[in-house]
Design an enzyme around this catalytic site. Structure first.
Site, PDB file in Angstrom:
ATOM      1  N   TYR A  46      33.924   3.692 -23.986  1.00 26.93           N
ATOM      2  CA  TYR A  46      33.285   5.011 -23.923  1.00 26.93           C
ATOM      3  C   TYR A  46      32.943   5.383 -22.478  1.00 26.93           C
ATOM      4  CZ  TYR A  46      32.547   3.788 -28.845  1.00 26.93           C
ATOM      5  OH  TYR A  46      32.719   3.380 -30.142  1.00 26.93           O
ATOM      6  N   ASP A 266      28.836   2.711 -45.872  1.00 26.31           N
ATOM      7  CA  ASP A 266      28.962   2.034 -44.587  1.00 26.31           C
ATOM      8  C   ASP A 266      27.547   1.690 -44.109  1.00 26.31           C
ATOM      9  OD1 ASP A 266      29.139   1.351 -41.927  1.00 26.31           O
ATOM     10  OD2 ASP A 266      30.415   3.038 -41.349  1.00 26.31           O
TER      11      ASP A 266
END
Length: 447
Positions: A46, A266
């Site tokens: 990132y 999740d």
């Protein structure tokens, strides 16, 4: 400003103690030789390398603190991407890993078995009943990929080739691998460039109490082709730390039951008390068909994730035909050292009242962050469990270096629709470090 160094100490009674020693924060050296020589060869996550500053060089860690090369410490406000639930270098987890290292570090999981993995599977099944079938992988993204494969292949095995679509949600993020990128929000998500690749994903708004049944209407229109519905329960984390309530998840459960689709939660980031309860689905009163776990599973010590499914999902793969099996097997699946670390982490979760501890963190976040609502560029302030959020207008959040100058490490989310300054520290963070962390946010945000 005086800050404190905390050290884990194991007493004769094998109880964890924390000793706080005062120190004065110093300006750390940011260019040790290994960083300088290695930097031209490391592709960071990132990171826009053309504009990003150098990373902070970490020499060690203890409690909720990062020890920097050249001196100085930072209170870690994000617990190494939400993994270090018990603090860094916890002696109990370290001891479990060290003992296992002397016996067996790794053995292939195909045709072979190791005790830590098998006993961990039994332990997780006991915690997650009626979900009882555990598939181990090394990372959270891969666990979501496996969950999607389970959903789609289960229908293929039963002769229903139409069901290949996955319903996901606006502001979603589930990882960086090909299929999980397709689940990310195609407009505002960090992976919008990969929308439509990897899996046939349908993005819907998360159900809201005032939507007039819009979710049910949209789902009904595509349900005949849907294999599964996937969501982070209660909090969409990397998608902007956006909260929703248990009623939204109950509606997902009802829709999946009515139309025969699997419900996938999740819980990689939300599990293990991060939202207040041991698992977010417990607080919502909803049992999914498949759940993914990771991050705090090993207390941030070693990489490990798991996909846990119900017997109903598992039985779709039972056949005398080899091609009906789940064709997936990571090289380091069921790694003995990682599973030993997970046992250590679960030991610690069982020894203390983490529900109370996280409730106290939530109260602290609400108290300290609420006044920031009046600051310039602040759009919203919210807290749930051990998650505190200050949402700001896009492009207005301070830089990590600004927070580091105050002795803390924070890494704001920068999304097209918002900047998000958030705290998700170790669940075991000391009160003095927590105050230092929240003081820094108060001091750095413009007033």
């Amino acid at each position: 400003m005086p800050v404190f160094r905390s050290r884990f100490v194991v007493s004769n009674a094998h109880r964890l103690e924390v000793r706080l020693d005062p120190l004065v924060m110093t300006t750390p050296s940011r260019d040790p030789a290994w960083l300088v020589s290695g930097a031209p060869h490391v592709w960071r996550p990132y990171c826009q390398h053309q504009t990003a500053p150098a990373p902070f060089a970490v020499a060690g860690a203890h409690g909720a603190r990062l020890v920097l090369e050249g001196g100085g410490e930072l209170v870690d406000g994000i617990a190494s991407w939400w993994t270090s639930a018990h603090g860094y270098n916890h002696p109990h987890i370290a001891a479990r890993v060290e003992t296992q290292l002397r016996r067996l570090s790794h053995v292939a999981f195909g045709g072979l078995a190791n005790e830590p993995a098998y006993t961990l599977a039994e332990r997780l099944a006991g915690m997650l009943a009626p979900l009882s079938k555990v598939f181990f992988v090394e990372s959270g993204s891969v666990s979501v990929e496996v969950a999607l494969k389970m959903a789609v292949q289960s229908f293929h095995n039963r002769g229903d080739g139409r069901r290949r679509k996955i319903v996901c949600f606006e502001n979603a993020y589930h990882g960086d691998t090909l299929a999980t990128m397709a689940l990310s929000d195609p407009v505002s998500g960090m992976h919008h460039a990969f929308a439509g690749m990897g899996i046939d994903a349908i993005h819907l708004p998360v159900p809201r109490s005032d939507d007039g049944g819009a979710f049910e209407d949209a789902f009904r229109a595509v349900a005949a082709e849907v294999a599964g519905v996937v969501i982070e329960p209660l909090v969409q984390c990397a998608g902007g730390m956006r909260f929703h309530d248990g009623a939204a998840l109950q509606r997902l459960r009802k829709a999946c039951d009515e139309h025969g689709a699997w419900l996938i939660f999740d819980e990689i980031a939300t599990g293990f008390y991060r939202t207040g309860s041991r698992f977010a689905f417990e607080a919502a009163g909803v049992v999914p068909d498949i759940v993914t776990l990771g991050k705090a599973l090993t207390g941030g010590t070693l990489p490990l994730a798991a996909v846990v499914a119900t017997s109903a999902v598992f039985e779709c793969f039972l056949s005398d035909k080899a091609d009906r099996a789940l064709q997936h097997g990571p090289t380091y699946m069921g790694n003995a050292l990682a599973c030993a670390a997970a046992h250590g982490s679960l030991d610690l979760f069982e020894r203390e009242d983490f529900k109370l501890r996280v409730s106290n963190l939530e109260s602290k976040f609400r108290e300290r962050l609420a006044p920031l609502r009046a600051r310039p560029n602040v759009v919203d302030v919210r807290a749930l469990g051990a998650i505190g959020v200050v949402e700001m207008k896009p492009g207005t959040a301070p830089a990590s270096t600004d927070f580091a100058a105050r002795g803390v490490f924070l890494r704001p989310l920068r999304l097209p629709h918002a900047d998000v300054v958030y705290v998700m520290p170790s669940l075991a963070i000391e009160a003095s470090d927590l105050d230092h962390l929240l003081d820094a946010i108060d001091q750095v945000l413009p007033s």
